[in-house]
Write a protein that holds these residues in place. Structure first.
Motif, mmCIF file in Angstrom:
data_model
loop_
_atom_site.group_PDB
_atom_site.id
_atom_site.type_symbol
_atom_site.label_atom_id
_atom_site.label_comp_id
_atom_site.label_asym_id
_atom_site.label_seq_id
_atom_site.Cartn_x
_atom_site.Cartn_y
_atom_site.Cartn_z
ATOM 1 N N GLY A 1 37.994 33.806 44.489
ATOM 2 C CA GLY A 1 39.408 33.769 44.156
ATOM 3 C C GLY A 1 40.221 32.819 44.999
ATOM 4 N N TYR A 2 39.575 32.107 45.933
ATOM 5 C CA TYR A 2 40.293 31.212 46.836
ATOM 6 C C TYR A 2 39.558 29.886 46.980
ATOM 7 N N SER B 1 43.823 28.621 49.790
ATOM 8 C CA SER B 1 44.833 28.813 48.752
ATOM 9 C C SER B 1 44.227 29.613 47.616
ATOM 10 N N ALA B 2 45.013 30.536 47.086
ATOM 11 C CA ALA B 2 44.560 31.351 45.966
ATOM 12 C C ALA B 2 44.455 30.490 44.719
ATOM 13 N N LEU B 3 43.475 30.810 43.879
ATOM 14 C CA LEU B 3 43.267 30.058 42.636
ATOM 15 C C LEU B 3 44.184 30.612 41.558
ATOM 16 N N LYS B 4 45.473 30.289 41.691
ATOM 17 C CA LYS B 4 46.470 30.732 40.729
ATOM 18 C C LYS B 4 47.616 29.735 40.702
ATOM 19 N N PHE B 5 48.540 29.930 39.778
ATOM 20 C CA PHE B 5 49.673 29.023 39.662
ATOM 21 C C PHE B 5 50.579 29.132 40.885
ATOM 22 N N PRO C 1 50.328 28.745 44.275
ATOM 23 C CA PRO C 1 49.962 29.647 45.364
ATOM 24 C C PRO C 1 50.756 29.332 46.623
ATOM 25 N N SER D 1 59.632 37.147 42.756
ATOM 26 C CA SER D 1 58.323 36.921 42.145
ATOM 27 C C SER D 1 57.498 35.905 42.934
ATOM 28 N N ASP E 1 46.603 40.499 50.245
ATOM 29 C CA ASP E 1 45.379 40.648 49.464
ATOM 30 C C ASP E 1 44.405 41.474 50.294
#
Length: 263
Positions: free
Chosen positions: A76-77, A124-128, A130, A240, A246
């Motif tokens: 996830g990172y 860094s997180a694998l998301k929009f 981060p 948000s 985590d």
């Protein structure tokens, strides 16, 4: 510091034990078998058994760096580089007002006073969008890690806010609050949020930071995540963007730090 495991970790001082046995035997012979003399020798502080003076050595920079995650090993990172290391304690710039709040800014900026060694890596997180995130492992001499957490607790109790210099030469007013969600990992932990507002060329932005420190034995994991949001956004939209703890990430990394100390 050396790059390998310290050979003295967890060892006993065999030389001190052997020397104590020789001295005790010599004292018994000198007494000539007299009961009074035997009692005198056995109670003599100079000849009493002494505890080993060998203490567990702090993890070295190489050991800390080896315990940090590598690219592909953190679900996830993304791990965004090789570990950076440093040996010895770091000095604070003492720029915070009031001075009692300095440990909070030091934790955010990666300054660890009275530490023995440290290693850190950006992730860094694998998301929009981060947050910017730094994971740091730090080692301490006996009781140093607990003292570090105690200094953060004391500062949090005293500092709902403080001021610090900005990169533009003025001073920022920083709000501080304990994080609502604490992470049940390691031997002890503390987590807090920081927030400040900056205005540059008429544009206002909010910065939100989450700092989490977890102690494992005589070492700590510190995770610092920060993100920014435009001042024109609604409060609900800004929330948000708040960095969130985590628990899975933190537990996996404090476990890795614990394994490094017991290897």
């Amino acid at each position: 510091m050396g790059s390998g495991m310290s050979p003295s970790r967890g060892s006993r001082s065999l030389v001190a034990v052997a020397a104590g046995a020789v001295l005790a035997l010599a004292g018994g012979c000198a007494s000539g078998g007299d009961d009074t003399a035997d009692k005198s020798v056995s109670s003599s502080p100079a000849l009493s058994p002494k505890p080993s003076t060998t203490e567990e050595q702090p993890l070295t920079t190489a050991e800390l760096a080896a315990a940090l995650p590598r690219q592909g090993a953190l679900p996830g990172y993304s791990v965004n580089g090789a570990p950076e290391t440093r040996t010895g304690a770091e000095k604070s710039d003492h720029s915070v007002r009031s001075a009692a709040c300095q440990p909070l800014e030091d934790a955010r900026s990666g300054v660890f006073a009275d530490s023995a060694a440290g290693a850190r890596v950006p992730i860094s997180a694998l998301k929009f969008a981060p947050p910017t995130e730094i994971l740091t492992f730090t080692s301490y001499r006996p009781r140093g890690a607990a003292a570090h957490l105690a200094s953060l607790t004391t500062a949090l109790d005293a500092c709902p806010s403080f001021s610090m210099p900005s990169r533009y030469g003025d001073r920022l007013s920083v709000d501080v609050a304990r994080a609502e969600d604490q992470v049940p990992a390691g031997d002890a932990s503390i987590s807090f949020r920081m927030h400040w507002v900056t205005t540059v060329n008429g544009f206002t932005s909010d910065t939100y930071v989450l700092v989490t420190t977890i102690r494992s034995g005589e070492a700590t994991l510190t995770d610092v995540a920060d993100t920014g949001a435009g001042g024109q956004l609604s409060d609900a939209k800004k929330r948000s963007f708040l960095p969130q703890p985590d628990g899975r990430l933190l537990k996996s990394q404090v476990d890795a730090l614990g394994r490094a100390q017991h290897a």
